[in-house]
Design a protein around this motif. Structure first.
Motif, short mmCIF file in Angstrom:
data_model
loop_
_atom_site.label_atom_id
_atom_site.label_comp_id
_atom_site.label_asym_id
_atom_site.label_seq_id
_atom_site.Cartn_x
_atom_site.Cartn_y
_atom_site.Cartn_z
N THR A 14 42.53 36.01 45.87
CA THR A 14 42.40 36.80 44.63
C THR A 14 42.78 38.26 44.88
O THR A 14 43.50 38.87 44.09
CB THR A 14 40.96 36.73 44.09
OG1 THR A 14 40.60 35.36 43.89
CG2 THR A 14 40.83 37.48 42.77
N ALA B 216 40.43 30.47 37.01
CA ALA B 216 41.37 31.54 37.35
C ALA B 216 42.80 31.16 37.05
O ALA B 216 43.66 32.03 36.89
CB ALA B 216 41.22 31.91 38.83
N PHE C 189 39.00 35.84 33.79
CA PHE C 189 38.89 36.21 35.21
C PHE C 189 37.46 36.59 35.57
O PHE C 189 36.96 36.25 36.65
CB PHE C 189 39.83 37.38 35.53
CG PHE C 189 41.26 36.98 35.70
CD1 PHE C 189 41.62 36.00 36.60
CD2 PHE C 189 42.27 37.60 34.95
CE1 PHE C 189 42.96 35.63 36.77
CE2 PHE C 189 43.59 37.24 35.10
CZ PHE C 189 43.94 36.25 36.02
N GLN D 61 35.04 34.69 38.32
CA GLN D 61 34.37 35.37 39.41
C GLN D 61 32.85 35.17 39.33
O GLN D 61 32.17 35.06 40.36
CB GLN D 61 34.70 36.86 39.38
CG GLN D 61 36.15 37.18 39.71
CD GLN D 61 36.48 36.88 41.16
OE1 GLN D 61 35.73 37.20 42.06
NE2 GLN D 61 37.62 36.25 41.39
N PHE E 51 45.35 29.09 43.18
CA PHE E 51 44.07 28.69 42.61
C PHE E 51 44.02 27.18 42.37
O PHE E 51 42.96 26.56 42.53
CB PHE E 51 43.81 29.44 41.30
CG PHE E 51 43.61 30.92 41.48
CD1 PHE E 51 42.53 31.40 42.21
CD2 PHE E 51 44.50 31.84 40.94
CE1 PHE E 51 42.33 32.76 42.38
CE2 PHE E 51 44.32 33.19 41.11
CZ PHE E 51 43.23 33.66 41.83
#
Length: 731
Positions: free
Chosen positions: A84, A147, A216, A220, A300
């Motif tokens: 990331t 993601a 996003f 996370q 991802f």
């Protein structure tokens, strides 16, 4: 013949036992204690899920198998974080985000840890820990797939599509009287044909991609749940199932693989960023061109699929490993023997009942949680270590988040190159430093004073290292065009240039223009890579005073006195990148040598039953006061060094060009100051470190204080039990 005291009917009576029968007799007594310990709880040591418990699977209920799966998952999760980070500059360019905005969504994983880590570390540690970890890994897999969503929803972006079309293998010039050529020229921002934005009013309203930022952030947030479970419960499960004497070398092995994950994440990022964001197309741009957009989203997809496979393996592990129960049985036998020697002679059953009673007492309740919190927050060593760890993370977290971006802007490396260099240098330092630190802790077994004193040295060394890196960099770029109040060149004042940043290097390989338009270029050849711009009124032809290098191919016979240039930055005679890498390797290696010792201190300075909660609280503080504010704070400061902002569709987006001197100073001065502050926590830990038992040496002495109804308040600061104590594995 040898003499040995043998258990008879739960008591102790001296008997002569032949040497050949010694091991068999010992094993028989251990089996007897095991049957008492697992009475009514035999399923706790069985591998499988539900009714699926085949006999061949039971042989895999070993610490080595758990260690293999644990390290594999830790490696992939580590890859997720650094992958990331490695693609963050590309995400910023694709979705027009500032460093502050990208830092904000990166903090999502830390916010979830603040909310959940302490409770998961406490309650999860008392449940079926492997299955708790399995659930956490599934959250990490969902995070990876989330993601990926912004690319599936928004695609590569109109600018990437325009750029791919504009740099197709077609040569155009002012004499090409076709509409496609005119459109292509406008996409390349030439003189008299400036770049025209294709966005509409509706596009301008949605240009900030708030939906992508939210996705996003949620991604996370989910991975933060996984971290809260995996790295608190997983560490205690490992620590409870191995000897304290061998823990340092086992932990060094896990740490090597856990840190290898971030290294591989950088390398994976470099690999996928070398591909165009739409793998079906390949524009004639070099990867060092700041307009290059790599396939940030592919990694991802790969990571999510691997996590699904590995995470399911955790559901098969038992609540306790059989070897742990056998070690617990040996401890009870030892306690019974010690008890008999002191004249009590209360028998094995008495100690088994005490162990089971202790297990009931340790079940998670609100009252027990308050007592545990009081124990750890009145622990001076733990408090000082918490301060040091949190402050240190505050210092270095933002640096690691923006390091690839720094390499791109300071040393003019491509995103792929920046990640390769970051990954390779990290790999070398981690293997050397962590391996050396683990070996020293396992076999040299330095004293607590030495370990904590060495941590002071490491912290001061890191501070000095960051300070030295402030003075290693490349000269500030001098750009001809609308940068930092610079006057516009008169030779292109009538071209009607846009403010779109697409740097171009003149044929002298030293002069950098803001765009081909500001160089006065009117012709382009996209059949080569890098793209060649010619007939540039601001560039003197240095190769042939009578013709330009590309006028024959374009059929352009006018302006033969003008020169040409190519897309991208000019090559720089800057060799400081080599020195930067050397210093970084030295700093990272020295830092890595202290990681195993720091981890052991963190586990040994609290009661065994408080380990999970202590790790959870540390995670909360690290996230709340370190990982969350660091990237946001440093990102905002870095934004202050920006010289050229993207202003597409009337919205301010990502930064295209930084003041390299200011960027370098900010990125290293801020961490250096904060790291220096963290050393005060190291000093306090050093002062109280004589109380620590790092290697379980006190476990060889059987403590009967708990059996004499000793209160929690009268226990020593570091009452080690662990391997050899009957409470091991009962959490």
């Amino acid at each position: 013949m040898t003499q040995k005291k043998k258990f008879i009917n739960g008591g102790l009576k001296p008997q002569i036992v032949p040497a050949t029968e010694k091991s068999a007799a010992t094993k028989a007594k251990e089996d007897e204690v095991l049957s008492l310990l697992t009475e009514g709880e035999s399923e706790d040591t069985i591998c499988g899920l539900g009714s699926c418990t085949p006999s061949w699977l039971q042989s895999l209920a070993r610490k080595e198998c758990y260690l293999l799966v644990y390290c594999g998952i830790a490696l992939i999760q580590g890859m997720f974080f650094t992958y990331t980070v490695s693609v963050i500059s590309t995400i910023e360019k694709r979705f027009k985000l500032t460093s502050k905005e990208s830092g904000a969504f990166l903090s999502g994983n830390d916010i979830s840890q603040v909310i959940l880590a302490m409770f998961l570390g406490y309650y999860g540690n008392c449940g079926h820990r492997p299955r708790w970890m399995g659930v956490g890994v599934m959250f990490a897999a969902v995070s990876c797939f989330m993601a990926l969503l912004p690319h599936l929803l928004y695609g590569p972006g109109q600018e990437a599509i325009d750029l791919a079309e504009a740099s197709s293998s077609v040569a155009t010039s002012l004499l090409a009287n076709v509409s496609d050529a005119v459109t292509q020229k406008k996409k390349n921002d030439l003189c008299f044909s400036p770049y025209e934005s294709t966005c509409t009013g509706e596009d301008a309203e949605n240009y900030s991609y708030y939906g992508a930022v939210v996705i996003f952030f949620v991604s996370q947030f989910f991975v933060g749940i996984a971290i809260s479970v995996f790295f608190t419960i997983g560490v205690t499960y490992l620590d409870d199932n191995i000897s304290k004497k061998t823990y340092p070398i086992y932990y060094a092995a896990t740490l090597l693989l856990r840190i290898l994950g971030p290294v591989l994440g950088y390398l994976m990022g470099g690999n996928f960023l070398s591909m165009w964001i739409d793998p079906t197309k390949r524009p004639n741009l070099t990867q060092r061109d700041p307009r290059w957009l790599g396939a940030w989203w592919l990694g991802f997809l790969v990571l999510g699929c691997v996590l699904v496979v590995l995470g399911n393996l955790l559901f098969l592990f038992p609540r306790k490993l059989p070897a742990t129960l056998r070690r617990e049985a040996r401890a009870i036998l030892k306690q019974a023997q010690k008890d008999s020697e002191e004249g009590e002679n209360r028998g094995v059953e008495f100690f088994v009942k005490k162990a089971k009673a202790k297990k009931v007492e340790r079940k998670p309740t609100l009252a027990n949680l308050k007592k545990a919190l009081k124990r750890i927050f009145t622990n001076k060593i733990w408090i000082a270590n918490l301060f040091n760890t949190t402050t240190y993370i505050l210092a270095v977290s933002g640096y690691w988040n923006f390091k690839p971006k720094y390499l791109e802007n300071q040393f003019r490396k491509s995103a792929a190159e920046a990640n390769y260099y970051t990954g390779v240098t990290s790999l070398a330092s981690v293997i050397l430093g962590t391996g050396l630190g683990g070996a020293v802790m396992r076999w040299a077994r330095p004293s607590p004073r030495f370990v904590t004193g060495y941590n002071i040295f490491v912290t001061l060394f890191v501070c000095a290292g960051f300070t030295s890196l402030m003075f290693i960099g490349c000269p500030k770029l001098e750009v001809i065009g609308p940068v930092d109040g610079s006057p516009l060149p008169g030779c292109s004042s009538n071209c009607g240039c846009s403010d779109r940043f697409s740097p171009m290097c003149s044929e002298d390989q030293t002069t950098l223009f803001y765009s081909p338009c500001y160089a006065g270029c009117t012709a382009i050849d996209t059949s080569v890579s890098p793209i060649v711009y010619s007939n540039c009124s601001c560039i003197t032809n240095t190769t042939n005073p009578l013709s330009t290098p590309h006028d024959a191919s374009n059929g352009d016979k006018s302006g033969v006195q003008f020169g040409s240039g190519v897309s991208g930055y000019c090559p720089e005679p800057c060799d400081s990148f080599f020195y930067y890498l050397i210093i970084k390797i030295i700093i990272s290696t020295v830092t890595a040598t202290g990681r195993v010792g720091s981890s052991v201190i963190n586990l040994r300075c609290v009661e065994d039953e408080d380990k999970g909660l202590a790790l959870g609280v540390v995670t909360v503080f690290i996230s709340l006061f370190g990982l969350i504010p660091s990237p946001i704070m440093l990102g905002a400061v870095i934004d202050s060094a920006c010289l050229v902002w993207d202003t597409s569709c009337g919205m301010t987006g990502n930064c295209w060009l930084y003041d390299s001197d200011a960027f370098r100073t900010i990125l290293h001065l801020v961490p250096a100051v904060i790291v220096f502050i963290s050393v005060f926590g190291d000093i306090v830990v050093f002062h109280y470190s004589r109380q620590l038992d790092l290697y379980g040496e006190r476990d060889e002495e059987v403590h009967l204080e708990d059996l004499k109804d000793q209160t929690e308040e009268s226990k020593p600061l570091n009452a080690s039990k662990g391997d050899g104590g009957f409470e091991m594995g009962l959490q």
